[in-house]
Design an enzyme around this catalytic site. Structure first.
Site, PDB file in Angstrom:
ATOM      1  N   ARG A   1      -0.287   9.457  -9.453  1.00 47.89           N
ATOM      2  CA  ARG A   1      -0.381   8.194  -8.703  1.00 47.89           C
ATOM      3  C   ARG A   1       0.255   7.024  -9.467  1.00 47.89           C
ATOM      4  O   ARG A   1       0.883   6.140  -8.875  1.00 47.89           O
ATOM      5  CB  ARG A   1      -1.850   7.855  -8.431  1.00 47.89           C
TER       6      ARG A   1
ATOM      7  N   GLU B   1       0.638 -13.281  12.376  1.00 43.81           N
ATOM      8  CA  GLU B   1       1.142 -12.113  13.086  1.00 43.81           C
ATOM      9  C   GLU B   1       1.047 -10.933  12.115  1.00 43.81           C
ATOM     10  O   GLU B   1       1.442 -11.043  10.951  1.00 43.81           O
ATOM     11  CB  GLU B   1       2.606 -12.331  13.498  1.00 43.81           C
TER      12      GLU B   1
ATOM     13  N   TRP C   1       2.832   8.043  -2.004  1.00 47.40           N
ATOM     14  CA  TRP C   1       4.270   8.231  -2.223  1.00 47.40           C
ATOM     15  C   TRP C   1       4.504   9.131  -3.438  1.00 47.40           C
ATOM     16  O   TRP C   1       5.323  10.046  -3.400  1.00 47.40           O
ATOM     17  CB  TRP C   1       4.926   6.862  -2.432  1.00 47.40           C
TER      18      TRP C   1
ATOM     19  N   THR D   1     -10.671  -6.567  -5.534  1.00 47.77           N
ATOM     20  CA  THR D   1     -11.954  -6.427  -6.231  1.00 47.77           C
ATOM     21  C   THR D   1     -12.430  -4.975  -6.137  1.00 47.77           C
ATOM     22  O   THR D   1     -12.949  -4.410  -7.095  1.00 47.77           O
ATOM     23  CB  THR D   1     -12.998  -7.357  -5.580  1.00 47.77           C
ATOM     24  N   GLU D   2     -12.212  -4.382  -4.957  1.00 45.56           N
ATOM     25  CA  GLU D   2     -12.662  -3.002  -4.735  1.00 45.56           C
ATOM     26  C   GLU D   2     -11.873  -2.008  -5.585  1.00 45.56           C
ATOM     27  O   GLU D   2     -12.366  -0.919  -5.894  1.00 45.56           O
ATOM     28  CB  GLU D   2     -12.534  -2.632  -3.250  1.00 45.56           C
ATOM     29  N   ASN D   3     -10.656  -2.379  -5.967  1.00 41.78           N
ATOM     30  CA  ASN D   3      -9.849  -1.456  -6.780  1.00 41.78           C
ATOM     31  C   ASN D   3     -10.440  -1.222  -8.176  1.00 41.78           C
ATOM     32  O   ASN D   3     -10.094  -0.251  -8.847  1.00 41.78           O
ATOM     33  CB  ASN D   3      -8.402  -1.953  -6.922  1.00 41.78           C
ATOM     34  N   TRP D   4     -11.382  -2.079  -8.619  1.00 43.53           N
ATOM     35  CA  TRP D   4     -12.057  -1.825  -9.896  1.00 43.53           C
ATOM     36  C   TRP D   4     -12.822  -0.513  -9.846  1.00 43.53           C
ATOM     37  O   TRP D   4     -13.154   0.067 -10.876  1.00 43.53           O
ATOM     38  CB  TRP D   4     -13.035  -2.964 -10.251  1.00 43.53           C
TER      39      TRP D   4
ATOM     40  N   ASP E   1       0.829  -1.206   0.000  1.00 37.54           N
ATOM     41  CA  ASP E   1       0.000   0.000   0.000  1.00 37.54           C
ATOM     42  C   ASP E   1       0.867   1.262   0.000  1.00 37.54           C
ATOM     43  O   ASP E   1       2.004   1.240   0.468  1.00 37.54           O
ATOM     44  CB  ASP E   1      -0.914  -0.023   1.243  1.00 37.54           C
ATOM     45  N   GLY E   2       0.300   2.336  -0.533  1.00 37.94           N
ATOM     46  CA  GLY E   2       0.944   3.648  -0.427  1.00 37.94           C
ATOM     47  C   GLY E   2       1.609   4.150  -1.694  1.00 37.94           C
ATOM     48  O   GLY E   2       2.286   5.183  -1.665  1.00 37.94           O
ATOM     49  N   ASN E   3       1.408   3.467  -2.799  1.00 34.66           N
ATOM     50  CA  ASN E   3       2.010   3.917  -4.065  1.00 34.66           C
ATOM     51  C   ASN E   3       1.536   5.326  -4.428  1.00 34.66           C
ATOM     52  O   ASN E   3       2.329   6.175  -4.823  1.00 34.66           O
ATOM     53  CB  ASN E   3       1.620   2.982  -5.218  1.00 34.66           C
TER      54      ASN E   3
HETATM   55  C1  IPE Z   1      -5.503  -2.817  -0.697  1.00 32.54           C
HETATM   56  O1  IPE Z   1      -5.076  -1.495  -0.795  1.00 32.54           O
HETATM   57  C2  IPE Z   1      -5.375  -3.491  -2.016  1.00 32.54           C
HETATM   58  C3  IPE Z   1      -4.022  -3.604  -2.572  1.00 32.54           C
HETATM   59  C4  IPE Z   1      -2.912  -3.283  -1.964  1.00 32.54           C
HETATM   60  C5  IPE Z   1      -3.947  -4.151  -3.889  1.00 32.54           C
HETATM   61  P1  IPE Z   1      -6.122  -0.287  -0.923  1.00 32.54           P
HETATM   62  O2  IPE Z   1      -5.328   0.954  -0.886  1.00 32.54           O
HETATM   63  O3  IPE Z   1      -6.997  -0.478  -2.082  1.00 32.54           O
HETATM   64  O4  IPE Z   1      -6.964  -0.476   0.406  1.00 32.54           O
HETATM   65  P2  IPE Z   1      -8.041   0.479   1.108  1.00 32.54           P
HETATM   66  O5  IPE Z   1      -9.220   0.531   0.210  1.00 32.54           O
HETATM   67  O6  IPE Z   1      -7.407   1.812   1.297  1.00 32.54           O
HETATM   68  O7  IPE Z   1      -8.337  -0.183   2.407  1.00 32.54           O
HETATM   69  C1  IPE Z   2      -1.342   0.278  -3.454  1.00 28.60           C
HETATM   70  O1  IPE Z   2      -1.138   1.631  -3.410  1.00 28.60           O
HETATM   71  C2  IPE Z   2      -1.481  -0.268  -4.851  1.00 28.60           C
HETATM   72  C3  IPE Z   2      -2.844  -0.676  -5.222  1.00 28.60           C
HETATM   73  C4  IPE Z   2      -3.872  -0.682  -4.441  1.00 28.60           C
HETATM   74  C5  IPE Z   2      -3.038  -1.120  -6.588  1.00 28.60           C
HETATM   75  P1  IPE Z   2      -2.363   2.647  -3.462  1.00 28.60           P
HETATM   76  O2  IPE Z   2      -2.675   2.938  -4.882  1.00 28.60           O
HETATM   77  O3  IPE Z   2      -3.478   2.151  -2.647  1.00 28.60           O
HETATM   78  O4  IPE Z   2      -1.725   3.926  -2.784  1.00 28.60           O
HETATM   79  P2  IPE Z   2      -2.414   4.894  -1.724  1.00 28.60           P
HETATM   80  O5  IPE Z   2      -2.895   4.026  -0.602  1.00 28.60           O
HETATM   81  O6  IPE Z   2      -3.540   5.563  -2.427  1.00 28.60           O
HETATM   82  O7  IPE Z   2      -1.326   5.807  -1.307  1.00 28.60           O
HETATM   83 MG    MG Z   3      -4.047   2.361  -0.722  1.00 29.89          MG
END
Ligand code: IPE
Ligand code: IPE
Ligand code: MG
Length: 254
Positions: free
Chosen positions: A34, A208, A26, A67-70, A21-23
């Site tokens: 992004r 853990e 960052w 799935t939610e990332n769609w 997470d956090g791409n």
């Molecule tokens: C979870 O990250 C999914 C992946 C890392 C692929 P998200 O950034 O989508 O999670 P939420 O929605 O903030 O919890």
């Molecule tokens: C995780 O980074 C990668 C994916 C979920 C595909 P994010 O895209 O969720 O980055 P933030 O959380 O918005 O910083």
């Molecule tokens: Mg994220």
């Protein structure tokens, strides 16, 4: 190799699951788009897969797309799918050379066809490898997986393949997408969020959990070693008392 000495090789987790997470944050912090963060995140994936090989981690599951990332903006979704295809094309030779065996979990059919083709080819080309099992969670959601498993179990019960009395933890996990893999002992989430986000809910029952503020594009081998070292300091009790764990006192039998 020096930093590896911080680890106890007799107590390594077999399976590590990561929420990368956090791409986006960052990239934004650097005034970039992004998608730039997703591209840089690939470098961390490469570093962590190699580190797992060096350390001796047998299974690494990476949450790459939920799935939610769609539901993200179309441009970001398209960029992620394109990045997936290009990355596999670019990395496949190294994956083969480094003895990495690739697997995919998630709703495979929901991925664009070009992704499916590339993933199938990568799975095929690495199928004889015996090193790190790299499991990509793509279009994955744990509730989807559990509901799907339940449907399949119900179908098998109705058609007489199994009896209802046979349904237990062991049988249930055979219907999950992770049936070939042991449960992760350690789950790492980068970038400061303290949640599971629909990831491996069944499989993480006794994992853990390790959270770090480091954003995924900056997460590298030393961070992984720190997470494993932290894991090794924990006492995994599985419901027993600390005394039982330390002295091997037999459990109460009723
Ligand atoms: C979870 O990250 C999914 C992946 C890392 C692929 P998200 O950034 O989508 O999670 P939420 O929605 O903030 O919890
Ligand atoms: C995780 O980074 C990668 C994916 C979920 C595909 P994010 O895209 O969720 O980055 P933030 O959380 O918005 O910083
Ligand atoms: Mg994220």
């Amino acid at each position: 190799m020096d930093e590896l000495q911080a680890l106890d090789n007799t107590r390594l987790p077999k399976h590590i699951a990561i929420i990368m997470d956090g791409n986006g944050r960052w990239a934004k912090e650097r005034g970039e788009d992004r998608v730039y963060g997703h591209h840089e995140g690939v470098l961390s994936v490469r570093d962590i897969v190699n580190a797992c090989g060096e350390i001796g981690i047998q299974y690494l599951t990476l949450y790459a797309f939920s799935t939610e990332n769609w539901n993200r903006p179309k441009e970001e979704v398209n960029a992620l799918m394109e990045l997936l295809v290009n990355t596999i094309r670019k990395e496949i030779d190294d994956l083969k050379k480094n003895n990495v065996k690739m697997h995919v979990i998630g709703d495979f059919e929901s991925l664009p066809e070009v992704c499916q083709r590339e993933l199938n080819e990568a799975k095929e080309l690495t199928s004889m490898n015996t090193g790190v099992n790299l499991i990509l969670a793509l279009s994955y959601s744990s509730r989807w997986e559990i509901v799907r498993a339940t449907q399949k179990i119900a179908q098998d019960a109705v058609s007489g393949v199994i009896r209802v009395e046979e349904i237990d933890d062991n049988l249930f996990r055979q219907y999950l997408t992770t049936s070939e893999f042991p449960d992760p002992e350690l789950m790492i989430r980068t970038s400061g969020e303290h949640r599971i986000s629909n990831y491996l809910l069944y499989q993480l029952a006794y994992a853990e959990l390790y959270f770090t503020n480091v954003h995924w594009p900056e997460f590298r081998k030393p961070h992984l070693i720190e997470a494993i070292a932290n894991y090794q300091q924990r006492e995994r009790r599985f419901g027993k008392t600390s005394e039982q764990i330390q002295t091997n006192i037999p459990q109460h039998v009723s």
